[in-house]
Design a protein around this motif. Structure first.
Motif, PDB file in Angstrom:
ATOM      1  N   TYR A  28     -64.499  43.292 -80.990  1.00 43.83           N
ATOM      2  CA  TYR A  28     -64.142  44.444 -81.815  1.00 43.83           C
ATOM      3  C   TYR A  28     -63.120  44.117 -82.902  1.00 43.83           C
ATOM      4  O   TYR A  28     -63.100  44.782 -83.947  1.00 43.83           O
ATOM      5  CB  TYR A  28     -63.555  45.559 -80.945  1.00 43.83           C
ATOM      6  N   PHE A  29     -62.269  43.118 -82.657  1.00 47.42           N
ATOM      7  CA  PHE A  29     -61.152  42.859 -83.570  1.00 47.42           C
ATOM      8  C   PHE A  29     -61.003  41.371 -83.838  1.00 47.42           C
ATOM      9  O   PHE A  29     -61.139  40.553 -82.920  1.00 47.42           O
ATOM     10  CB  PHE A  29     -59.839  43.379 -82.973  1.00 47.42           C
ATOM     11  N   PRO A  30     -60.650  40.997 -85.097  1.00 48.08           N
ATOM     12  CA  PRO A  30     -60.519  39.578 -85.421  1.00 48.08           C
ATOM     13  C   PRO A  30     -59.152  38.980 -85.083  1.00 48.08           C
ATOM     14  O   PRO A  30     -59.040  37.771 -84.851  1.00 48.08           O
ATOM     15  CB  PRO A  30     -60.761  39.536 -86.937  1.00 48.08           C
ATOM     16  N   THR A  31     -58.086  39.790 -85.080  1.00 48.51           N
ATOM     17  CA  THR A  31     -56.735  39.306 -84.817  1.00 48.51           C
ATOM     18  C   THR A  31     -55.984  40.290 -83.932  1.00 48.51           C
ATOM     19  O   THR A  31     -56.377  41.453 -83.810  1.00 48.51           O
ATOM     20  CB  THR A  31     -55.932  39.142 -86.124  1.00 48.51           C
ATOM     21  N   LYS A  32     -54.893  39.831 -83.345  1.00 55.90           N
ATOM     22  CA  LYS A  32     -54.104  40.706 -82.479  1.00 55.90           C
ATOM     23  C   LYS A  32     -53.515  41.870 -83.266  1.00 55.90           C
ATOM     24  O   LYS A  32     -53.504  43.010 -82.794  1.00 55.90           O
ATOM     25  CB  LYS A  32     -53.000  39.896 -81.799  1.00 55.90           C
TER      26      LYS A  32
ATOM     27  N   SER B 127     -62.803  44.156 -71.143  1.00 56.88           N
ATOM     28  CA  SER B 127     -62.601  42.715 -70.994  1.00 56.88           C
ATOM     29  C   SER B 127     -62.015  42.139 -72.270  1.00 56.88           C
ATOM     30  O   SER B 127     -62.168  42.708 -73.359  1.00 56.88           O
ATOM     31  CB  SER B 127     -63.923  42.017 -70.682  1.00 56.88           C
ATOM     32  N   ALA B 128     -61.358  40.992 -72.141  1.00 56.31           N
ATOM     33  CA  ALA B 128     -60.816  40.320 -73.318  1.00 56.31           C
ATOM     34  C   ALA B 128     -61.942  39.912 -74.271  1.00 56.31           C
ATOM     35  O   ALA B 128     -61.789  39.956 -75.493  1.00 56.31           O
ATOM     36  CB  ALA B 128     -60.006  39.099 -72.900  1.00 56.31           C
TER      37      ALA B 128
ATOM     38  N   ILE C 173     -53.465  43.822 -73.370  1.00 56.49           N
ATOM     39  CA  ILE C 173     -54.007  44.988 -74.070  1.00 56.49           C
ATOM     40  C   ILE C 173     -55.388  45.335 -73.538  1.00 56.49           C
ATOM     41  O   ILE C 173     -55.700  46.505 -73.304  1.00 56.49           O
ATOM     42  CB  ILE C 173     -54.037  44.722 -75.589  1.00 56.49           C
ATOM     43  N   ALA C 174     -56.215  44.325 -73.334  1.00 54.63           N
ATOM     44  CA  ALA C 174     -57.568  44.570 -72.804  1.00 54.63           C
ATOM     45  C   ALA C 174     -57.496  45.224 -71.434  1.00 54.63           C
ATOM     46  O   ALA C 174     -58.213  46.190 -71.149  1.00 54.63           O
ATOM     47  CB  ALA C 174     -58.337  43.258 -72.740  1.00 54.63           C
ATOM     48  N   GLU C 175     -56.627  44.708 -70.573  1.00 56.23           N
ATOM     49  CA  GLU C 175     -56.509  45.269 -69.223  1.00 56.23           C
ATOM     50  C   GLU C 175     -56.041  46.721 -69.275  1.00 56.23           C
ATOM     51  O   GLU C 175     -56.587  47.590 -68.577  1.00 56.23           O
ATOM     52  CB  GLU C 175     -55.531  44.441 -68.395  1.00 56.23           C
ATOM     53  N   ALA C 176     -55.051  47.002 -70.119  1.00 54.51           N
ATOM     54  CA  ALA C 176     -54.528  48.363 -70.226  1.00 54.51           C
ATOM     55  C   ALA C 176     -55.571  49.315 -70.802  1.00 54.51           C
ATOM     56  O   ALA C 176     -55.580  50.508 -70.479  1.00 54.51           O
ATOM     57  CB  ALA C 176     -53.272  48.376 -71.082  1.00 54.51           C
TER      58      ALA C 176
END
Length: 205
Positions: free
Chosen positions: A61-65, A54-55, A47-50
Motif C-alpha cells: 500500500y505504501f512506498p515509504t514509512k 501483515s507487513a 504499525i502493521a501489527e497495530a
C-alpha cells in the motif's frame, strides 16, 4: 450491493473501499505511534501489527514509512475538486467558500489526528515532505475541476493560478489551525473560511 452495481452508481467497488479504509486506519495508527515514539524509532512491523495487517500488505500500500500518513492528508482532494466543479458560474466567491466549508464537515477525532500530524511536520522532515507532496498532487486536481467548470479542454493560466491560490489557502489554514488554535470544529472552519476568502477576493484596492 454487488460491486458492479456499486460501480455503476458512482461508488468505488467494495474491495477498493476496503483498501481505502485500511489505508486510513494505517494512517491513524502511524500518527499515534509517530507521536509516541518518533518516526525513526517506529517500525513498519509495529504499525502493521497495530493496524491488523501483515507487513507485506503494508508495503504493498505504501512506498515509504513516512507515506503511511498520506491518506490523512489526501482524503479531501477529490471531495474539494467535486465542490469546485459544482460552483455555478452565477455564484460569487462567497458562495465558493460556502461550498468548500460546509458546517460540521469534520469529526473532532479526525481533527485531533490531523492537527497532531501537521504539528509533527515541524520536526520531522520526512513528514513535511509528504505534507507538501499532498498539496502538490492536489493542485492539478483543483485546476482540472476549475477548467471543467469553465468549459475548458485544459486548465489555462488563469485557472491554474486560481487553483494554486485555493490550494495554498487550504494548506495555510490547516497549518494555522494546527499551530495556533484549539481543537474545535468551529475554529477549524473559521480558519478555512478566512484563508479562502482572502485568496478568492485577492488584494485590497
Amino acid at each position: 450491493m454487488p460491486e458492479k452495481t456499486a460501480a455503476r452508481m458512482g461508488r468505488p467497488p467494495l474491495t477498493e473501499r476496503r483498501k481505502a479504509e485500511t489505508r486510513l486506519e494505517v494512517a491513524r495508527v502511524a500518527v499515534d505511534l509517530f507521536l509516541a515514539k518518533g518516526v525513526a524509532d517506529t517500525t513498519a512491523e509495529e504499525i502493521a501489527e497495530a493496524a491488523g495487517i501483515s507487513a507485506r500488505t503494508l508495503w504493498r500500500y505504501f512506498p515509504t514509512k513516512e507515506s503511511f500518513v498520506t491518506p490523512m492528508l489526501t482524503g479531501g482532494i477529490e471531495h474539494t475538486a467535486e465542490r469546485l466543479r459544482s460552483w455555478r458560474r452565477d455564484q460569487d466567491a462567497a458562495d465558493l467558500v460556502d461550498l468548500l466549508c460546509p458546517p460540521n464537515q469534520h469529526a473532532t477525532d479526525d481533527l485531533k489526528t490531523v492537527r497532531s500530524l501537521i504539528r509533527l511536520t515541524r520536526t520531522e522532515p520526512g513528514l513535511r515532505a509528504v505534507w507538501l507532496e499532498a498539496h502538490r498532487d492536489a493542485e492539478p486536481a483543483f485546476a482540472r475541476a476549475l477548467a471543467d467548470r469553465a468549459g475548458l479542454a485544459e486548465p489555462d493560466l488563469a485557472v491554474t493560478v486560481q487553483a494554486a491560490m485555493i490550494n495554498v489557502a487550504l494548506r495555510v489554514a490547516v497549518e494555522h489551525f494546527a499551530f495556533h488554535a484549539e481543537v474545535k470544529s468551529s475554529v477549524y472552519q473559521a480558519a478555512m473560511r478566512e484563508a479562502l476568502l482572502t485568496a478568492v477576493r485577492g488584494f485590497p484596492g
